[in-house]
Scaffold this motif. Sequence first.
Motif, PDB file in Angstrom:
ATOM      1  N   ASP A   1      62.692 -22.052 -61.729  1.00 35.64           N
ATOM      2  CA  ASP A   1      63.437 -21.798 -62.968  1.00 35.64           C
ATOM      3  C   ASP A   1      63.614 -23.109 -63.722  1.00 35.64           C
ATOM      4  O   ASP A   1      63.698 -24.180 -63.107  1.00 35.64           O
TER       5      ASP A   1
ATOM      6  N   ILE B   1      66.660 -11.058 -63.208  1.00 37.24           N
ATOM      7  CA  ILE B   1      67.859 -11.225 -62.372  1.00 37.24           C
ATOM      8  C   ILE B   1      68.357 -12.654 -62.581  1.00 37.24           C
ATOM      9  O   ILE B   1      67.660 -13.618 -62.238  1.00 37.24           O
TER      10      ILE B   1
ATOM     11  N   VAL C   1      61.826 -10.797 -62.114  1.00 39.68           N
ATOM     12  CA  VAL C   1      60.523 -11.450 -62.280  1.00 39.68           C
ATOM     13  C   VAL C   1      59.837 -11.568 -60.914  1.00 39.68           C
ATOM     14  O   VAL C   1      58.633 -11.320 -60.780  1.00 39.68           O
ATOM     15  N   CYS C   2      60.639 -11.903 -59.882  1.00 32.88           N
ATOM     16  CA  CYS C   2      60.061 -12.074 -58.542  1.00 32.88           C
ATOM     17  C   CYS C   2      59.469 -10.765 -58.028  1.00 32.88           C
ATOM     18  O   CYS C   2      58.341 -10.727 -57.520  1.00 32.88           O
ATOM     19  N   GLY C   3      60.247  -9.680 -58.188  1.00 32.68           N
ATOM     20  CA  GLY C   3      59.800  -8.384 -57.671  1.00 32.68           C
ATOM     21  C   GLY C   3      58.584  -7.857 -58.414  1.00 32.68           C
ATOM     22  O   GLY C   3      57.724  -7.199 -57.815  1.00 32.68           O
TER      23      GLY C   3
ATOM     24  N   CYS D   1      70.559 -14.731 -55.479  1.00 30.90           N
ATOM     25  CA  CYS D   1      70.651 -13.402 -54.888  1.00 30.90           C
ATOM     26  C   CYS D   1      69.729 -13.353 -53.668  1.00 30.90           C
ATOM     27  O   CYS D   1      68.650 -13.961 -53.669  1.00 30.90           O
TER      28      CYS D   1
ATOM     29  N   CYS E   1      70.340 -15.708 -61.703  1.00 33.54           N
ATOM     30  CA  CYS E   1      71.042 -16.336 -60.570  1.00 33.54           C
ATOM     31  C   CYS E   1      71.771 -17.583 -61.052  1.00 33.54           C
ATOM     32  O   CYS E   1      72.747 -17.997 -60.451  1.00 33.54           O
TER      33      CYS E   1
ATOM     34  N   ASP F   1      59.309 -19.335 -56.488  1.00 39.40           N
ATOM     35  CA  ASP F   1      59.986 -19.105 -57.772  1.00 39.40           C
ATOM     36  C   ASP F   1      60.539 -20.431 -58.292  1.00 39.40           C
ATOM     37  O   ASP F   1      61.184 -21.171 -57.539  1.00 39.40           O
TER      38      ASP F   1
ATOM     39  N   TYR G   1      61.033 -16.621 -51.787  1.00 38.54           N
ATOM     40  CA  TYR G   1      61.456 -15.310 -51.302  1.00 38.54           C
ATOM     41  C   TYR G   1      60.317 -14.797 -50.435  1.00 38.54           C
ATOM     42  O   TYR G   1      59.154 -14.838 -50.848  1.00 38.54           O
TER      43      TYR G   1
ATOM     44  N   GLU H   1      60.915 -19.245 -66.482  1.00 34.83           N
ATOM     45  CA  GLU H   1      60.663 -19.036 -65.047  1.00 34.83           C
ATOM     46  C   GLU H   1      59.176 -18.868 -64.788  1.00 34.83           C
ATOM     47  O   GLU H   1      58.435 -18.374 -65.644  1.00 34.83           O
TER      48      GLU H   1
ATOM     49  N   TRP I   1      65.876 -24.692 -60.341  1.00 38.50           N
ATOM     50  CA  TRP I   1      65.826 -23.905 -59.101  1.00 38.50           C
ATOM     51  C   TRP I   1      64.369 -23.871 -58.638  1.00 38.50           C
ATOM     52  O   TRP I   1      63.456 -23.666 -59.452  1.00 38.50           O
TER      53      TRP I   1
END
Length: 175
Positions: free
Chosen positions: A145, A118, A95-97, A86, A120, A143, A68, A127, A64
Amino acid sequence: MKTKAIRKKPAKKKAPAALQSPKQKLYASLVVQLMSLLKGEHDLVANAANFSALLFNSLPNVNWAGFYFLQGEELVLGPFQGNPACVRIPLGKGVCGVAAQQLETIIVPNVHEFPGHIACDVASNSEIVVPLFDGERLLGVLDLDSPTIGRFDDQDAEGLNELVTVFVAHEEGLI
Ligand code: SME
């Protein structure tokens, strides 16, 4: 939880080409390819889509790759390659947030050990999340993965930070 947070630092002087590792050489070639893909086009969605496709198809063991973008207090899914993901991630979640809240690159060797990760894609095991900045202002995150535990290291962090810096500078018309 073993994670590695890398605060954004001023660009280091690059190693001469002859002293670069294969991974550093790959990222150097991706910078050239990205600049060529972006040339003459400033549409954010089109360029982010091509950027994510370049990463997804050029980097080994990645399932991935995408963006975002920050909208208010949450991250909203942008162009990407990989399984559907998501759409909205609040700041501080996943991890993104967390990367967006801490304004730093985060490498997670094993996502199953990251509280609040999270999921996905069940195939993802590691990640890396790299924030995008307009000066000091957060624009969003990139991001990536991988199904391989421990796939991402400092050279990925450095290479991806250079790529997003080129991307944002281009979108702002600076290059
Ligand atoms: N794993 C991320 C969510 C996005 S997907 O990986 C595409 C996270 O924990 O923030």
